[in-house]
Design an enzyme around this catalytic site. Structure first.
Site, mmCIF file in Angstrom:
data_model
loop_
_atom_site.group_PDB
_atom_site.id
_atom_site.type_symbol
_atom_site.label_atom_id
_atom_site.label_comp_id
_atom_site.label_asym_id
_atom_site.label_seq_id
_atom_site.Cartn_x
_atom_site.Cartn_y
_atom_site.Cartn_z
ATOM 1 N N HIS A 180 0.814 -1.217 0.000
ATOM 2 C CA HIS A 180 0.000 0.000 0.000
ATOM 3 C C HIS A 180 0.850 1.270 0.000
ATOM 4 O O HIS A 180 0.346 2.352 -0.287
ATOM 5 C CB HIS A 180 -1.001 0.010 1.169
ATOM 6 C CG HIS A 180 -0.399 0.222 2.525
ATOM 7 N ND1 HIS A 180 -0.145 -0.810 3.412
ATOM 8 C CD2 HIS A 180 -0.020 1.341 3.177
ATOM 9 C CE1 HIS A 180 0.346 -0.327 4.535
ATOM 10 N NE2 HIS A 180 0.436 0.990 4.415
ATOM 11 N N ASP A 213 0.198 -7.654 1.351
ATOM 12 C CA ASP A 213 0.571 -6.244 1.507
ATOM 13 C C ASP A 213 2.086 -6.062 1.543
ATOM 14 O O ASP A 213 2.619 -5.303 2.355
ATOM 15 C CB ASP A 213 -0.058 -5.641 2.763
ATOM 16 C CG ASP A 213 0.088 -4.115 2.796
ATOM 17 O OD1 ASP A 213 0.150 -3.498 1.711
ATOM 18 O OD2 ASP A 213 0.140 -3.547 3.905
ATOM 19 N N SER A 296 4.621 2.702 7.757
ATOM 20 C CA SER A 296 4.317 1.531 6.928
ATOM 21 C C SER A 296 5.527 1.090 6.115
ATOM 22 O O SER A 296 6.182 1.898 5.464
ATOM 23 C CB SER A 296 3.174 1.843 5.975
ATOM 24 O OG SER A 296 1.938 1.727 6.609
#
Length: 444
Positions: A180, A213, A296
């Site tokens: 992402h 992911d 992230s």
């Protein structure tokens, strides 16, 4: 809980609540949020077809302890590429934490390293030394050693863009991050990587795996003197072990936070990138180290400086992606899954996942006079691995290879760790009797 991608803009601190109020206000349930600085917003957590009465997840069973990895120096050919300052780190740790040196599970370069196309290859560890001997980990030494191996990633495509983090897994410039983080440029755009010393390199997208992911990018321009992280194993982690995260929350590169492992194999479901996309379901490492927007894709380290996971999502009390922040509930993708996925991306450009071949929900089985939570089988797909193994609708799967299965997402998270052709043993409750069922998983 529901989930979304948080926005990249900085939100100044603000007072929460009314100081004059004499009655406590109700606290809303937390939301699972990707801590990546991005303008993309998605829908809520996938329910997985759960029955009306779904019990909460019970405590996760503790794993058999093994000693942790110790960082090792990584070099490349004759170009003088170097690993982190492991010598200083180990010396400091021996003096303060009495941690002895052992072999590690990490990435090593293949025979083609000197040809400029080196690929990471996982090497099996022999042993792990005690992760903690009663002394406080020397996080100052760990941070100094591993910070050069962490990077800040910026992406832009048209008017969309964002910032995330990553870890260098090969000194030729290969970086692992979250899908992402780079999803904005999947169909075109620009990626740049900023090193801890301020150098900036353009990068290209090598491959992505939205199912887990994870994504791999490669720096361009032949960067020199890069430092690569050492990948440990997530199989022998224990609740309560100290951890450290490094990333770029709110764009603040090189931010270090520490905490402990709060839980293992925590089923976390986050909705996918687009309408109709498959949700990301991970049996994650839960930590209380502060993780915020921009963390992230950044690495999660153990006290030896080895990576045990890639930070990917957070739970937040905020209903807005722009104001979501750390409440001490962060989640990381276990490094064993990271190694499997990145290896496939680097070798083939794609990732093949295992498939059981059933629709599942969450429920309770009655076995030997005891209620036990698990994953309830709904439909069994014709010709699937589940059908060949003899699974039936109504079966409740309560374990997989010795790990407790506590819900439908929990089973999905375990299956995604395997590849097609792997054999697993399921603990299945049928008509009140528990039995073990071997299953050879098929390709998804």
């Amino acid at each position: 809980m529901s989930s979304q991608y948080p926005y990249s803009g900085y939100q100044p601190p603000r007072r929460v609540g009314n100081r004059s109020s004499s009655r406590p206000q109700p606290v809303p349930p937390p939301r699972v949020t990707y801590p990546q600085s991005s303008s993309m917003v998605t829908a809520g957590v996938q329910g997985g077809g759960q029955p009306p009465a779904t019990p909460p997840n019970p405590p996760v069973a503790e794993r058999t302890p093994e000693p942790p990895p110790v960082p090792s120096r990584t070099t490349q050919g004759s170009g003088g590429s170097k690993g982190p300052g492991w010598g200083a780190l180990i010396a400091a740790m021996v003096g303060t934490a009495a941690i002895s040196v052992g072999l590690t599970m990490g990435l090593s370069l293949g025979p083609s390293a000197t040809e400029g196309n080196a690929q990471p290859v996982a090497s099996q560890s022999e042993d792990r030394t005690p992760v903690f001997t009663g002394e406080i980990p020397d996080w100052e030494a760990v941070a100094a050693a591993v910070e050069p191996a962490t990077v800040t990633i910026s992406v832009s495509s048209g008017e969309a863009g964002g910032t995330g983090s990553g870890a260098i897994i090969d000194p030729s410039g290969v970086v692992v991050t979250n899908n992402h983080v780079v999803a904005t440029v999947a169909n075109g755009g620009e990626i740049s990587v900023t090193l801890s010393d301020g150098r900036v390199y353009p990068a290209e997208l090598v491959g992505t795996d939205p199912t887990t992911d994870l994504a791999v990018i490669r720096m361009l321009g032949e960067p020199q003197d890069l430092v690569a992280v050492n990948l440990a194993s997530s199989e022998s982690l224990k609740v309560g072990e100290p951890v450290m995260a490094i990333g770029a929350p709110l764009g603040l590169s090189g931010t270090v936070t520490t905490g402990v492992i709060s839980a293992l194999d925590r089923p976390v479901a986050v909705s996918g990138d687009g309408e109709g996309s498959e949700p990301v379901i991970t049996n994650a490492i839960q930590v209380d180290a502060a993780i915020n927007q921009g963390n992230s894709g950044g690495p999660l380290f153990d006290p030896t400086g080895a990576v045990i996971g890639i930070n990917s999502s957070i739970a937040s009390l905020s209903n807005s992606a722009e104001t979501a922040g750390s409440i001490g509930l962060g989640f990381a993708i276990p490094v064993d899954l990271v190694k499997s996925v990145t290896q496939q991306i680097l070798e083939t450009g794609t990732v093949k996942h295992a498939l059981l071949g059933v629709t599942i929900g969450s429920g309770i089985a009655e076995v030997e006079g005891t209620s036990q939570v698990g994953a309830v089988v709904g439909e069994v797909n014709p010709g699937s691995a589940a059908e060949e193994a003899g699974l039936r609708p109504g079966d409740v799967i309560v374990g997989l290879d010795g790990h407790p299965v506590v819900s439908g997402p929990s089973l999905t998270g375990y299956v995604r760790r395997y590849v097609a052709g792997d054999q697993v043993t399921l603990d299945v409750v049928r008509d009140g009797v528990k039995q073990q069922v071997p299953v050879i998983l098929q390709e998804k």
